[in-house]
Design an enzyme around this catalytic site. Structure first.
Site, PDB file in Angstrom:
ATOM      1  N   GLU A   4      -2.605   7.727  -4.359  1.00  0.00           N
ATOM      2  CA  GLU A   4      -3.035   7.057  -5.587  1.00  0.00           C
ATOM      3  C   GLU A   4      -4.413   7.546  -6.042  1.00  0.00           C
ATOM      4  O   GLU A   4      -5.323   7.681  -5.211  1.00  0.00           O
ATOM      5  CB  GLU A   4      -3.074   5.550  -5.317  1.00  0.00           C
ATOM      6  CG  GLU A   4      -3.117   4.681  -6.538  1.00  0.00           C
ATOM      7  CD  GLU A   4      -2.852   3.219  -6.198  1.00  0.00           C
ATOM      8  OE1 GLU A   4      -3.595   2.360  -6.695  1.00  0.00           O
ATOM      9  OE2 GLU A   4      -1.898   2.944  -5.433  1.00  0.00           O
ATOM     10  N   HIS A  37      -0.423   0.082 -10.228  1.00  0.00           N
ATOM     11  CA  HIS A  37      -1.130  -0.855  -9.335  1.00  0.00           C
ATOM     12  C   HIS A  37      -1.538  -2.128 -10.092  1.00  0.00           C
ATOM     13  O   HIS A  37      -2.714  -2.461 -10.193  1.00  0.00           O
ATOM     14  CB  HIS A  37      -2.363  -0.187  -8.714  1.00  0.00           C
ATOM     15  CG  HIS A  37      -2.765  -0.801  -7.408  1.00  0.00           C
ATOM     16  ND1 HIS A  37      -3.252  -0.083  -6.358  1.00  0.00           N
ATOM     17  CD2 HIS A  37      -2.747  -2.104  -6.984  1.00  0.00           C
ATOM     18  CE1 HIS A  37      -3.529  -0.890  -5.339  1.00  0.00           C
ATOM     19  NE2 HIS A  37      -3.220  -2.116  -5.692  1.00  0.00           N
ATOM     20  N   ARG A  52       0.849  -1.185   0.000  1.00  0.00           N
ATOM     21  CA  ARG A  52       0.000   0.000   0.000  1.00  0.00           C
ATOM     22  C   ARG A  52       0.889   1.242   0.000  1.00  0.00           C
ATOM     23  O   ARG A  52       1.877   1.309   0.731  1.00  0.00           O
ATOM     24  CB  ARG A  52      -0.931   0.029   1.221  1.00  0.00           C
ATOM     25  CG  ARG A  52      -2.041  -1.000   1.174  1.00  0.00           C
ATOM     26  CD  ARG A  52      -3.091  -0.662   0.119  1.00  0.00           C
ATOM     27  NE  ARG A  52      -4.207  -1.595   0.136  1.00  0.00           N
ATOM     28  CZ  ARG A  52      -4.288  -2.675  -0.624  1.00  0.00           C
ATOM     29  NH1 ARG A  52      -3.292  -2.972  -1.463  1.00  0.00           N
ATOM     30  NH2 ARG A  52      -5.348  -3.468  -0.566  1.00  0.00           N
TER      31      ARG A  52
END
Length: 310
Positions: free
Chosen positions: A256, A274, A227
């Site tokens: 993000e 991602h 993360r």
């Protein structure tokens, strides 16, 4: 009798109707872009089941807008986008999709490692820009992996899969987790490459900041497929600019989908959008597991992958 309403917030890798059947009233935001917050709050009114993605925040505001909501089946292994205690207080199940993205995420971590140590980004750009003038003894020299130390932050399924692959490269592997392994500072001091595989929570937010980056070996490289907010990106940029850190491979980002502009133009940084779970097989499995939890709930059964309880 009215059919139970289900809202799916994104286009999935499979058609949810193929699993849910005709017994539910399905609403789906069948587009790639993330649904706008105002639209999300509008469309959850009256739904009993919600299938969100990591980009969809499930908090008190959303729960207030969806008083009939009884299950949130997250399309992810992590669930840091969901206020689980708030859901529990309201009797709302929260589920995730565990065990399906171990290999693909481990493979992607290794994609980033190899891209960094063999300077793939620079070599590929050289070729595309027509700047390759022929082989030279000192051109784009990378690093050997055999004998190097890989430090894993976290020791769950994905970290174990990364370790398994590291053995094929002849690397020494160490780890740091809440329950075993080295202290974090010891791991950082000993590792040539550090790869992050812990969940995001209050304890791990900015786990890797300026102090921790300075504890890493000069020239060491950092990999993050977990993360984004686990790493303080401003501190990361500063460490790269100072020359202390040797490079970074990132699949996730602190804000993000935004990326710190100090990372974008650097040849010693590999950036991916991602892609950790981005295989057809994995994304279909994630969708299937999430939808199956909804079906279990609608059948009056306890969801198998529930992360909370009453």
């Amino acid at each position: 009798m009215d059919k139970p309403r289900v809202f799916v917030t994104r286009k999935l890798a499979l058609d949810p109707r193929s699993l849910l059947g005709a017994g539910v009233e399905l609403d789906q935001h069948d587009e790639e872009p993330v649904i706008a917050r105002a639209e999300l709050l509008k469309r959850v009114r009256g739904v009993e089941a919600l299938l969100p993605t990591l980009a969809d925040r499930v908090d008190d505001e959303l729960l207030d807008a969806a008083p009939k909501l009884k299950i949130v089946a997250n399309h992810a292994v992590g669930y840091d986008n969901i206020d689980v205690p708030a859901c529990t207080r309201r009797g709302v199940w929260v589920t995730n999709t565990p065990g399906v993205l171990t290999d693909c995420t481990a493979d992607l971590a290794w994609t980033l490692i190899l891209s960094l140590v063999r300077r793939v980004r620079e070599g590929e750009r050289m070729m595309r820009e027509g700047k390759f003038a022929g082989w030279a003894p000192t051109m784009l020299l990378g690093r050997e992996l055999r004998g190097a130390t890989l430090g894993l932050i976290g020791h769950g399924r994905i970290a174990n899969a990364v370790e398994e692959r590291a053995k094929a490269f002849g690397m020494k592997v160490i780890h740091s987790s809440r329950s075993s392994g080295l202290k974090l500072h010891e791991l950082l001091q000993q590792s040539d490459i550090v790869s992050i595989h812990c969940p995001l929570n209050a304890q791990t937010r900015h786990l890797i900041g300026a102090k921790e980056l300075l504890q890493m070996k000069r020239g060491a490289q950092l990999i993050n497929t977990a993360r984004g907010p686990i790493v303080d990106e401003a501190a990361l940029v500063a460490s790269l600019e100072s020359g202390h850190l040797g490079g970074a491979g990132l699949d996730v980002f602190e804000e993000e989908p935004l990326v710190h502009q100090g990372l974008v133009g650097r040849d010693d940084v590999v950036l991916l959008p991602h892609l950790g779970s981005a295989t057809v097989e994995t994304r279909q499995a994630m969708a299937r597991i999430a939808l199956e939890q909804i079906l279990l709930f609608l059948a009056g059964k306890r969801p198998v992958t529930a992360v909370n309880s009453f």
